[in-house]
Design a protein around this motif. Structure first.
Motif, short mmCIF file in Angstrom:
data_model
loop_
_atom_site.label_atom_id
_atom_site.label_comp_id
_atom_site.label_asym_id
_atom_site.label_seq_id
_atom_site.Cartn_x
_atom_site.Cartn_y
_atom_site.Cartn_z
N THR A 62 75.10 23.54 9.55
CA THR A 62 74.91 22.49 10.56
C THR A 62 73.90 21.50 10.02
O THR A 62 73.16 21.78 9.09
CB THR A 62 74.36 23.07 11.87
N TRP A 63 73.87 20.35 10.65
CA TRP A 63 72.95 19.32 10.20
C TRP A 63 72.64 18.40 11.37
O TRP A 63 73.48 18.26 12.27
CB TRP A 63 73.60 18.50 9.07
N GLN A 64 71.49 17.80 11.35
CA GLN A 64 71.20 16.81 12.38
C GLN A 64 71.20 15.44 11.72
O GLN A 64 70.38 15.16 10.85
CB GLN A 64 69.86 17.08 13.03
N PHE A 65 72.12 14.60 12.15
CA PHE A 65 72.27 13.29 11.52
C PHE A 65 71.32 12.25 12.11
O PHE A 65 70.55 11.64 11.40
CB PHE A 65 73.71 12.80 11.64
N GLY A 66 71.42 12.07 13.40
CA GLY A 66 70.60 11.05 14.03
C GLY A 66 69.13 11.40 13.89
O GLY A 66 68.75 12.55 13.75
N VAL A 67 68.31 10.37 13.86
CA VAL A 67 66.88 10.61 13.87
C VAL A 67 66.47 10.68 15.33
O VAL A 67 66.50 9.67 16.03
CB VAL A 67 66.12 9.47 13.15
N VAL A 68 66.14 11.85 15.78
CA VAL A 68 65.88 12.03 17.20
C VAL A 68 64.37 12.08 17.45
O VAL A 68 63.86 12.99 18.07
CB VAL A 68 66.57 13.31 17.72
N HIS A 69 63.67 11.07 16.95
CA HIS A 69 62.23 11.01 17.17
C HIS A 69 61.92 11.05 18.65
O HIS A 69 62.43 10.24 19.42
CB HIS A 69 61.65 9.71 16.62
N GLY A 70 61.09 11.96 19.03
CA GLY A 70 60.61 11.98 20.40
C GLY A 70 61.66 12.30 21.44
O GLY A 70 61.42 12.15 22.63
N GLY A 71 62.83 12.71 21.01
CA GLY A 71 63.85 13.11 21.97
C GLY A 71 64.51 11.93 22.65
O GLY A 71 64.22 10.78 22.33
N PRO A 72 65.37 12.20 23.58
CA PRO A 72 66.19 11.19 24.24
C PRO A 72 65.38 10.08 24.90
O PRO A 72 65.78 8.92 24.88
CB PRO A 72 66.95 11.99 25.30
N ALA A 73 64.25 10.41 25.47
CA ALA A 73 63.48 9.41 26.20
C ALA A 73 63.15 8.21 25.32
O ALA A 73 63.38 7.06 25.69
CB ALA A 73 62.21 10.03 26.75
N SER A 74 62.64 8.49 24.12
CA SER A 74 62.25 7.38 23.27
C SER A 74 63.48 6.69 22.67
O SER A 74 63.46 5.50 22.39
CB SER A 74 61.32 7.86 22.15
N LEU A 75 64.53 7.42 22.50
CA LEU A 75 65.75 6.81 22.00
C LEU A 75 66.28 5.78 22.98
O LEU A 75 66.86 4.78 22.60
CB LEU A 75 66.83 7.87 21.78
N ALA A 76 66.05 6.03 24.25
CA ALA A 76 66.53 5.13 25.28
C ALA A 76 65.91 3.75 25.14
O ALA A 76 66.43 2.76 25.65
CB ALA A 76 66.22 5.69 26.65
N GLY A 77 64.82 3.69 24.41
CA GLY A 77 64.16 2.40 24.22
C GLY A 77 64.93 1.48 23.28
O GLY A 77 64.65 0.30 23.20
N GLY A 78 65.91 2.02 22.58
CA GLY A 78 66.66 1.20 21.63
C GLY A 78 67.83 0.49 22.27
O GLY A 78 67.67 -0.27 23.23
#
Length: 493
Positions: free
Chosen positions: A414-430
């Motif tokens: 398995t692998w994690q592709f996306g950079v999930v810095h700080g989890g979904p909450a911070s991603l929502a800022g994009g």
RNA sequence: GGCGCCGUACCCAAGUGGCUAAGGGAGCAGUCUGCAAAACUGCGAUGCGGCGGUUCGAACCCGCCCGGCGCCUCCA
């Protein structure tokens, strides 16, 4: 034919173990008084790869890596913290295993501790005194460097030169300023063991000689460590060991370059170090992903060169591995195409294997190994465009896995592709917030699956507005959409 | 003062006497795609810190210089 750069000769030499087919190697482990930093990681990793490659090449390897668990710094640390020294060493031995485990470093065959080799250490010191190469001063015992004719052979220094520039405070009791302690008499409250010279403890260096000889014999094949151990540590090990036995000690000496920060050596004294633990905590990826990124990053540079650590470098390693694992994913999917690529695969595998061996044989040139993997990645991607049978796909993946194992890469499923810095909450800022889609925390897996299929439906009826809306929503959760030509979608995160 | 290392394209990084100076990232253009993403294709150093020298030929050897670093004290 494997060639290794031997610090002793300053050249690459053909590697031939003393006993054909068997390699005995010793690597200086850590003094357990603090957490391991990236420099320790590099050294551990480099020799892990050396060991793996020797095994891969058919050698039976006995690999000894020690813990120095009695030392001035440990005592100092114990005093600072007001804890028993045994607690300090136990804590950091645990931390060491935790970090090395995370990094996928294979445990050595034997991992001896200095404190468990007091008899051997005392015996060695006794032998040196007997031979007139060491002398006793009160409760201390010193090695007399000018009694050992080739002192300085490894570090290529002359005793006179060192004296000239030495800034060492010279202990008046020493016969030669460069004489070093084999045994130190104990002060009250310090850890101590009985000896013919009274209660005391070993000096730094002697424990490695004792442990190496105990577990590998008086003469063995390969000895490794960081560049900074060349002098005085390894020089002194040689002097003590050869002085005592009259025989050769280690035959090949390998030293890895430093990890640097902004062109400066990463070190405790400069305070510019990152611990392995910090890196795992800072990188918000699964442990296995961080470990592989770190390994890739550290192996992308030849082991003897200095290596500048940076977030940029780590990011690049991550991107490159994303690309490898993207291919591995595709290799598990049916292409629905003819299998015209199949016949070319064997020669590509052969080419990779050839480059791999040639590169590793040339003093473990992992940079070239990585380049060869990258080229193979491109070629397999190209074959995939024209179509590969499932069997060929499996064969390609297996090739990555088998050769990758030798350098410790490409083992994950398995692998994690996306950079999930700080989890979904911070991603929502994009993207999502830009689109007016502020997400309140994570979306449930069920909902995510529902959205994925809803997007598929929307695309079928050419409702691209809705499809893109969902794409952005899921992107905010770390999901990346890759639409296939046939209308289906590959989701990665 | 002694010993040693490094300087290759925007970035990372091989190569250490002789095919057109590996490979990757980023970038740009194109193919594919509803748009993307991924993948694929194409594009990048007449030059390897500078100046001399040796050689038929040097990024690679020698000398000097410039810039950076390490060890000589605990350090992977």
């Amino acid at each position: 034919m494997l060639k290794v750069y031997n610090t002793l000769s300053g050249k690459k030499e053909a590697f031939a173990p003393l006993v054909p087919g068997v390699v005995r190697m010793y690597v200086c482990g850590v003094t357990v008084y603090d957490e391991c930093h990236l420099g320790h990681a590099r050294s551990a990793l480099v020799f892990d790869v050396v060991r793996r490659y020797l095994e891969h090449s058919g050698f039976s390897v006995t690999f000894v890596k020690n813990f120095t668990d009695v030392d001035d710094k440990i005592i100092k640390r114990a005093n600072e913290l007001g804890k028993p020294w045994q607690e300090i060493t136990a804590t950091y031995i645990d931390a060491y295993y935790r970090d090395m485990g995370r990094l996928g470093i294979k445990p050595a065959t034997v991992e001896p501790k200095a404190t468990e080799h007091m008899a051997e250490i005392v015996e060695l010191v006794r032998a040196l005194i007997q031979k007139g190469m060491a002398y006793q001063v009160n409760g201390d015992v010193y090695f007399q460097v000018d009694r050992y004719g080739t002192y300085g052979r490894l570090s290529k220094r002359k005793l006179d030169d060192m004296q000239a520039g030495a800034r060492v405070e010279v202990d008046e009791r020493k016969r030669h300023p460069m004489d070093f302690a084999l045994w130190k008499g104990a002060k009250p409250g310090e850890p101590s063991w009985p000896s013919p010279w009274g209660l005391g403890r070993p000096g730094w260096h002697i424990e490695c000689s004792a442990m190496a000889m105990k577990h590998l014999g008086e003469t063995f094949d390969l000895h490794g460590g960081g560049m900074d151990l060349i002098f005085p540590h390894h020089e002194n090990e040689i002097a003590q060991s050869c002085g005592a036995t009259g025989k050769e000690f280690a035959r090949y000496w390998l030293h890895n370059g430093f990890v640097q920060i902004n062109q400066e050596k990463m070190s405790k004294s400069l305070g510019n170090f990152f611990t392995i633990r910090e890196i795992f905590e800072k990188w918000e990826h699964p442990e296995a992903v961080t470990a592989e990124v770190l390994r890739y990053f550290l192996l992308a540079t030849h082991y003897r060169s200095p290596l500048d650590f940076s977030d940029l470098g780590l990011d690049e390693a991550k991107r490159t591995l994303d690309s490898f694992y993207g291919l591995f994913n595709r290799l598990t999917e049916p292409t629905g195409l003819p299998t015209t690529g199949d016949e070319q695969l064997p020669s590509l595998i052969e080419e990779l294997a050839g480059s791999f061996r040639q590169a590793m044989d040339d003093d473990f040139n992992t940079s070239i190994v990585i380049a060869a993997f990258q080229r193979f990645r491109s070629e397999v991607n190209r074959l995939l465009e024209s179509g590969l049978s499932p069997a060929a796909c499996r064969r390609a993946r297996e090739t990555f896995r088998t050769l990758g194992y030798v350098v410790g890469l490409f083992q994950s499923d398995t692998w994690q592709f996306g950079v999930v810095h700080g989890g979904p909450a911070s991603l929502a800022g994009g993207d999502a917030s830009a689109a007016g889609l502020i997400v309140q925390g994570p979306i449930s897996d069920v909902e995510i699956e529902r959205l994925k299929s809803e997007r598929g439906e929307a695309r079928k009826r050419k409702d691209f507005a809705r499809a893109d809306e969902i794409k952005k929503l899921l992107a905010a959760q770390g999901w990346i959409a890759e639409d296939r030509p046939d209308g289906t979608t590959r989701w990665k995160r």
